[in-house]
Write an enzyme that holds these catalytic residues in place. Structure first.
Site, PDB file in Angstrom:
ATOM      1  N   ASP A  20       5.275  -6.481  -0.530  1.00 34.61           N
ATOM      2  CA  ASP A  20       5.776  -7.650   0.193  1.00 34.61           C
ATOM      3  C   ASP A  20       7.095  -8.085  -0.437  1.00 34.61           C
ATOM      4  OD1 ASP A  20       5.732 -10.943  -0.063  1.00 34.61           O
ATOM      5  OD2 ASP A  20       5.278 -10.229   1.950  1.00 34.61           O
ATOM      6  N   ASP A 115       8.933  -7.876   6.371  1.00 43.46           N
ATOM      7  CA  ASP A 115       8.992  -7.978   4.917  1.00 43.46           C
ATOM      8  C   ASP A 115       7.782  -7.376   4.202  1.00 43.46           C
ATOM      9  OD1 ASP A 115       7.141  -9.840   5.679  1.00 43.46           O
ATOM     10  OD2 ASP A 115       7.982 -11.505   4.521  1.00 43.46           O
ATOM     11  N   GLU A 116       7.029  -6.512   4.895  1.00 45.67           N
ATOM     12  CA  GLU A 116       5.878  -5.909   4.227  1.00 45.67           C
ATOM     13  C   GLU A 116       5.515  -4.568   4.846  1.00 45.67           C
ATOM     14  OE1 GLU A 116       2.855  -8.938   4.867  1.00 45.67           O
ATOM     15  OE2 GLU A 116       2.095  -7.844   6.612  1.00 45.67           O
TER      16      GLU A 116
END
Length: 432
Positions: A20, A115-116
């Site tokens: 993350d 974002d992950e």
């Protein structure tokens, strides 16, 4: 073979790595603006003091600023706050660079959001020392080859669910390991709110079933979890919590597409809000054509600021059925019909949010024309549809709004191009 692997890794059974990016949007802004590094930053989606932060740097969080907080409140808590306007196209570009860097070290199994992502470990990577080395190599590689401000947290665990849970336990730049032979020990102090997929409503349902902490969640049976969730998702989460994976949820075709925009103060008039709604619907039409879909209904959603003032309504959502179409002009005609219904109740300066959507999506190939009515698209030959397609081609070649339907009305460059939690925009989204 699985037994041999378990013996080799000491019973930890580390099968998944989840990564993350910490405070991603704010970190990107700090990376691109060196003077902002080490300073409190938030990113907001619109130029409005009522707009909520979509990202907050860790320096701003130290003052109590958090994601979702209104800009005005964030400024009150942190007078030296730097407020950046969101640049979704830049964030997508950086996302792609990061995914490419991760893939250099381990194949990206699934991108969960901008974002992950998760990586499945194999062979010797499942040995804890090697898994830790891999994780640290990925973190260092992102900072070295993409940007030194782009810190990340990583979780290592037997299941994807636990790896994502672990990822959130130490931020920023943390590395957390959840080993199968130690469960549920490291989780017992973790509140239910920290688990992915367990939101406030689900916590209420769990509490009604007598489950208020991790110990209670762990003690449930798979059947009980499925009953509380009232779906297979409960069993998936139960399995994930116990270090077991489930078959991935099948990808479903989209049931709708939508775009919305928080209005800046100078846009809060009926005329300008209508221009925003129409621009958002133009974007929906372009996406329909790019995706090869038709829509059978539209929606309009409006908010008028804070609740409680004496007026006929604070928020409203209207729907209108349409014959299946991907023609921008047919969609705009339906939107104008809805707008005429709400316009008498609009109050200048109070209108804060506009959202539109197209529903009932089907593939163009699946459309079955009525014997006596071939629909507004006329089998793809309608003049207005062909004009819509021509506008698509011109804007794709020469840039967004090279040719527009109606005046541009001073609309923001990124109108409707926000990044949702479950969807990363295509590059074409920023040119439609």
């Amino acid at each position: 073979m699985e037994q041999a692997d378990t013996q080799q890794d000491g019973g930890a059974n580390l099968r998944w790595l989840f990564i993350d990016l910490n405070a991603f949007f704010a970190s990107v802004e700090q990376q691109l603006n060196p003077d902002w590094r080490g300073r409190p930053v938030i990113v907001r989606p619109a130029i409005s003091e009522y707009s909520g932060a979509i990202a907050a740097s860790y320096e701003s969080k130290a003052f109590g600023v958090r994601t979702g907080m209104q800009t005005a409140e964030a400024r009150r808590l942190c007078p030296d706050l730097i407020v950046a306007e969101a640049r979704p196209d830049i964030y997508v570009q950086i996302h792609k660079q990061i995914m490419k860097e991760i893939d250099r070290h381990a194949p990206v199994w699934k991108v969960g959001s901008i974002d992950e992502c998760s990586c499945e470990l194999s062979g010797s990577e499942r040995q804890e020392a090697n898994a830790v080395t891999l994780a640290r190599r990925i973190q260092a590689g992102i900072m070295k080859n993409v940007g030194e401000c782009l810190r990340s947290s990583i979780g290592l665990a037997p299941s994807r669910f636990l790896a994502k849970t672990a990822c959130g336990m130490k931020k920023p730049a943390g590395l957390t390991i959840l080993r199968a032979n130690e469960l549920p020990g490291p989780l017992l102090d973790l509140p239910l709110s920290r688990y992915p997929g367990i939101g406030s409503r689900m916590r209420e349902r769990l509490a009604a079933a007598g489950v208020t902490d991790t110990a209670g969640l762990w003690a449930m049976t798979a059947k009980q979890a499925r009953a509380v969730w009232n779906s297979i998702e409960g069993e998936r989460i139960w399995r994930g919590l116990h270090g077991l994976d489930s078959e991935p949820t099948p990808e479903k075709p989209p049931a709708s597409i939508s775009h919305s925009h928080v209005l800046a103060q100078d846009m809060r008039t009926a005329e300008k809000a209508r221009a925003v709604a129409r621009r958002l619907m133009v974007k929906c039409g372009a996406r329909l054509r790019r995706m090869g879909l038709t829509g059978a209904g539209i929606s309009l959603h409006l908010d008028m600021g804070l609740k409680g003032a004496p007026r006929s309504w604070d928020t409203t959502g209207l729907n209108r059925a349409v014959a299946p179409t991907q023609d921008t002009f047919a969609l705009l005609a339906a939107l104008d019909h809805l707008w005429r219904r709400v316009e008498p109740g609009l109050e200048a300066g109070r209108l804060s949010y506009v959202g539109v959507g197209v529903h009932g999506l089907k593939s163009v190939a699946a459309f079955e024309a009525d014997l006596f009515d071939i629909g507004p698209d006329q089998g793809g030959q309608a003049r207005s549809l062909r004009l819509s397609q021509t506008l698509d081609a011109l804007n794709q070649r020469y840039g967004k709004d090279t040719v527009s339907i109606g005046p541009k009305a001073g609309l923001p460059d990124y109108i409707g191009a926000k990044i949702a939690f479950t969807r990363i925009p295509d590059e074409a989204d920023f040119y439609e």
